[in-house]
Design an enzyme around this catalytic site. Structure first.
Site, PDB file in Angstrom:
ATOM      1  N   CYS A  78       0.939  -1.343   0.007  1.00 56.72           N
ATOM      2  CA  CYS A  78       0.131   0.043  -0.028  1.00 56.72           C
ATOM      3  C   CYS A  78       0.875   1.185   0.177  1.00 56.72           C
ATOM      4  O   CYS A  78       1.857   1.288   0.643  1.00 56.72           O
ATOM      5  CB  CYS A  78      -0.984   0.070   1.243  1.00 56.72           C
ATOM      6  SG  CYS A  78      -1.937  -1.348   1.444  1.00 56.72           S
ATOM      7  N   LYS A  84      16.371 -12.029 -12.754  1.00 55.86           N
ATOM      8  CA  LYS A  84      15.614 -11.188 -13.641  1.00 55.86           C
ATOM      9  C   LYS A  84      14.829 -11.694 -14.416  1.00 55.86           C
ATOM     10  O   LYS A  84      13.456 -11.238 -14.368  1.00 55.86           O
ATOM     11  CB  LYS A  84      16.548 -10.206 -14.379  1.00 55.86           C
ATOM     12  CG  LYS A  84      17.458  -9.173 -13.859  1.00 55.86           C
ATOM     13  CD  LYS A  84      16.883  -8.051 -13.497  1.00 55.86           C
ATOM     14  CE  LYS A  84      16.404  -7.898 -12.105  1.00 55.86           C
ATOM     15  NZ  LYS A  84      17.419  -7.845 -11.156  1.00 55.86           N
ATOM     16  N   HIS A 142      28.151 -31.576 -12.628  1.00 53.98           N
ATOM     17  CA  HIS A 142      27.832 -32.089 -11.338  1.00 53.98           C
ATOM     18  C   HIS A 142      26.215 -32.300 -11.212  1.00 53.98           C
ATOM     19  O   HIS A 142      25.733 -32.336 -10.141  1.00 53.98           O
ATOM     20  CB  HIS A 142      28.428 -31.474 -10.272  1.00 53.98           C
ATOM     21  CG  HIS A 142      29.868 -31.478 -10.392  1.00 53.98           C
ATOM     22  ND1 HIS A 142      30.477 -32.679 -10.167  1.00 53.98           N
ATOM     23  CD2 HIS A 142      31.049 -30.515 -10.996  1.00 53.98           C
ATOM     24  CE1 HIS A 142      31.958 -32.175 -10.266  1.00 53.98           C
ATOM     25  NE2 HIS A 142      32.078 -30.889 -10.905  1.00 53.98           N
ATOM     26  N   LYS A 144       8.721  -3.325  -3.727  1.00 58.14           N
ATOM     27  CA  LYS A 144      10.032  -2.829  -3.693  1.00 58.14           C
ATOM     28  C   LYS A 144      10.879  -2.888  -2.593  1.00 58.14           C
ATOM     29  O   LYS A 144      12.090  -2.969  -2.613  1.00 58.14           O
ATOM     30  CB  LYS A 144       9.761  -1.420  -4.445  1.00 58.14           C
ATOM     31  CG  LYS A 144      11.162  -0.637  -4.561  1.00 58.14           C
ATOM     32  CD  LYS A 144      11.865  -1.249  -6.003  1.00 58.14           C
ATOM     33  CE  LYS A 144      13.152  -0.801  -6.165  1.00 58.14           C
ATOM     34  NZ  LYS A 144      13.877  -1.508  -7.176  1.00 58.14           N
TER      35      LYS A 144
HETATM   36  C1  F6R Z   1      15.547  -8.175  -7.652  1.00 58.41           C
HETATM   37  C2  F6R Z   1      15.315  -7.400  -6.398  1.00 58.41           C
HETATM   38  C3  F6R Z   1      15.642  -7.864  -4.917  1.00 58.41           C
HETATM   39  C4  F6R Z   1      16.450  -6.894  -4.126  1.00 58.41           C
HETATM   40  C5  F6R Z   1      16.376  -7.375  -2.814  1.00 58.41           C
HETATM   41  C6  F6R Z   1      17.388  -6.756  -1.789  1.00 58.41           C
HETATM   42  O1  F6R Z   1      15.559  -7.443  -8.924  1.00 58.41           O
HETATM   43  O2  F6R Z   1      15.476  -6.186  -6.657  1.00 58.41           O
HETATM   44  O3  F6R Z   1      16.224  -8.996  -4.956  1.00 58.41           O
HETATM   45  O4  F6R Z   1      17.620  -6.725  -4.685  1.00 58.41           O
HETATM   46  O5  F6R Z   1      15.250  -7.502  -2.350  1.00 58.41           O
HETATM   47  O6  F6R Z   1      16.487  -5.337  -1.795  1.00 58.41           O
HETATM   48  P1  F6R Z   1      17.376  -4.151  -0.954  1.00 58.41           P
HETATM   49  O7  F6R Z   1      18.872  -3.973  -1.976  1.00 58.41           O
HETATM   50  O8  F6R Z   1      16.780  -3.125  -1.234  1.00 58.41           O
HETATM   51  O9  F6R Z   1      17.944  -4.773   0.348  1.00 58.41           O
END
Ligand code: F6R
Length: 617
Positions: A10, A495, A514, A612
């Site tokens: 949210c 990715k 392996h 994010k």
């Molecule tokens: C993959 C991605 C995640 C972050 C991970 C760590 O594209 O973005 O794997 O790299 O969740 O996040 P941070 O760097 O914010 O600790």
């Protein structure tokens, strides 16, 4: 960023000032759209009480039901909801109201059932199925018991278990905005005649560059031009003097600027992010390490590094290990954060703990950082967000300067993290005399050329899109590489998985025999990263092994002529120093995942189940 169970995406935004148009709240929510949402709402003080507008659907649906012409307001809140408790519906959308209290919430109240049952037994009537609705009811209960509003909020939230960033309005306090935080991100923006808050900086970036992060378990009351921050537990006033941070991000960094997706824009921003991150620091990498030494001088020099991170940041850490061990000859261990904190790590004198985190808010990384500090390590945070929790708690900070990363999948912050680690490696190597002046200068020079080489590599975009078209139906992928590029095999596979939902695995090419070789069947796409370095011949043999079993080899290489006729598809990339090849080779992998995702109609900026920033374990 990561999995969203137990975590909501949210978005919340709030404003208190002399007066503004409702559009400010809608625009703020628009800039949080990347977090994903299924309903939206706003509430504002109208002089006589609080008006609430909310709807299932998108912001354009919300705009349809807002009063026209848009009234001016001086205190208000907005929310985008991603359903967790209760289906997406107008009644479950925030803000939630009970007896003069209006609340927006990001997070999860774990003990809401129990609280709701008590409140219902006391005669409270609930409208929604959400966990959030208990909050306005609890606050109103304490108000009725005679507590003043701030104390009522404090008593209510101290009963909550789980995570929350809350924005609260009270009908009885029309000139006041309240916000409380535990576990979910919340930033306060300080304008010249107004205050803002939001789940994330981009939401309020057009209005101010001055920010203050609320710490966990703090409550903030904003009235007129006064900010009162208190500890939830003790109710002690907390001074925020010296705690505000200035951010040099510009609002266009949070816009798509002609790209279809943020992810595409951010892949293309990598040369610029790299220039900004290495910047003047490259002239004096030793300077940075010297600062670390000052910090460590009472303990002895940096003898070893523990680097800890998650996901893409973990892959950057693995590449950092190669760089640091290769040129600075300092032993490095790399752990996934959630493993480190539980493995009873041995931290000896001279250990520098390095947290790599784009957001600075990843719960597992923060927990590992706290554990390392508790055991006596000095801590360095490599982070992209100024003032975030990891940076506030670390002894030393090295900022990547990527600008805001909005696409959920990390791209530009990955290359900037590698650049930061490279600066660290160079600085330590020069400081330890592992490199003579000329060797150091050669590396510095080649490092400076990287952004231009990355730009050249980006010009392969159209070719990679065509390649993606021929691979988009594949069910599985393998990614193989060796040495410093091996972590890119992991990153390329990650990715692809997260953006296109295709199953993919990354392996060190030498590990094939392996086990994984059993997977190779006719037509299986195998992406091989094959730079022309001392391991090239070995990678070449691995390509032959794949071909012999009918696999389809897609080679990313700066030696296309050698692989002609051997690989099925070749993505030619520019050559650079062997240590810097990951900066170049990662670009085709990012673009391939991006284009396959787009061609498969996936929402590449907001992949399913992902958010994010992961602020829970
Ligand atoms: C993959 C991605 C995640 C972050 C991970 C760590 O594209 O973005 O794997 O790299 O969740 O996040 P941070 O760097 O914010 O600790």
């Amino acid at each position: 960023m990561r999995f969203t169970e137990g975590f909501t995406m949210c978005g919340i935004v709030g404003y208190i000032g002399k007066s503004s148009s409702l559009q400010l709240l809608v625009d703020g929510l628009k800039r949080l759209e990347y977090r994903g949402y299924d309903s939206a709402g706003i509430a504002f003080q109208n002089g006589k009480g609080v008006e609430v507008y909310k709807i299932k659907g998108k912001l354009k649906d919300l705009q349809q039901i807002l009063p026209d012409p848009s009234p001016a307001f001086s205190v208000g809140l907005g929310h985008t909801r991603w359903a967790t408790h209760g289906a997406p519906s107008t009644v479950n959308a925030h803000p939630h109201r009970a007896e003069g209290i209006t609340v927006v919430h990001n997070g999860i109240i774990e003990n809401y059932r129990e609280i709701r049952a008590h409140l219902e037994a006391d005669g409270h009537h609930f409208l929604s199925e959400t966990d959030t609705e208990v909050v306005p009811h609890l606050i109103s209960k304490y108000l009725k018991e005679g507590l003043p509003i701030r104390k009522a909020i404090r008593s209510a939230v101290r009963q909550l278990k789980g995570t929350y960033a809350l924005g609260i309005l009270s009908d009885g306090d029309p000139n006041t905005l309240f916000t409380v935080r535990k576990g979910s991100p919340l930033v306060i923006g300080i304008g010249s005649e107004a205050f803002y808050f939001a789940s994330d900086i981009p939401a309020i970036l057009p209005y101010t560059r001055r920010f203050l992060y609320l710490d966990d378990e703090q409550i903030c009351t904003i009235e007129d031009s006064n900010l009162d921050i208190r500890d939830l537990e003790s109710d002690a006033v907390i001074s925020y003097e010296g705690k505000t941070v200035e951010i040099d991000w510009t609002p266009d960094l949070a816009e798509k600027c002609g790209h279809d997706y943020f992810m595409h824009k951010e892949i293309f921003e990598q040369p610029q992010a790299l220039r900004a991150t290495i910047g003047e620091r490259l002239n004096d990498p030793l300077g940075f390490v010297t600062d670390l030494r000052i910090y460590l001088q009472r303990r002895s020099d940096v003898q070893k590094l523990h680097i800890v991170s998650c996901g893409t940041s973990y892959h950057a850490a693995l590449i950092g290990k190669y760089m640091i061990e290769r040129i600075a000859r300092v032993p490095v261990t790399v752990d996934i954060s959630s493993e480190y904190r539980y493995r009873n790590p041995i931290i000896e004198n001279g250990t520098l703990f390095v947290a790599i985190t784009q957001s600075g808010e990843t719960a597992d990384t923060l927990a590992a950082q706290r554990e390392a500090e508790r055991r006596g390590a000095r801590t360095l945070s490599i982070c992209n967000v100024v003032g975030s929790t990891s940076t506030r708690e670390a002894n030393v900070v090295l900022y990547t300067r990527s600008g805001p990363e909005i696409g959920v999948a990390s791209t530009k912050t990955f290359t900037s993290q590698m650049a930061a680690l490279c600066l660290l490696a160079l600085g330590m190597a020069i400081g330890k005399n592992c490199l003579n002046r000329q060797e150091a200068e050669t590396l510095q020079e080649q490092f400076r050329e990287l952004p231009d080489l990355m730009e050249k590599t980006l010009s392969m975009d159209a070719q990679i899109r065509t390649l993606a078209g021929s691979l988009m139906e594949a069910k599985d992928f393998l990614y193989l590489a060796r040495g410093i590029n091996y972590p890119l095999a992991l990153e390329g596979a990650l990715k692809l998985k997260e953006i296109s939902y295709i199953h993919a695995e990354g392996y060190p090419a030498g590990e094939m025999k392996h086990g994984p070789i059993a997977l190779i069947d006719k037509g299986l796409p195998v992406v091989v990263i094959a730079p022309s370095n001392d391991l090239f011949d070995k990678v070449f043999s691995n390509i032959e092994e794949v071909k012999a079993r009918g696999g389809r080899v897609i080679a990313v290489t700066d030696a296309p002529d050698v692989l002609k006729g051997k690989a099925d598809d070749i993505v030619p990339v520019p050559s650079t120093h062997p240590l810097f090849t990951p900066f170049i080779n990662v670009i085709p992998l990012q673009l391939l995942a991006y284009h396959i995702g787009v061609l498969r109609n996936c929402d590449v900026d907001q992949p399913r189940n992902l958010a994010k920033s992961v602020t829970v374990e």
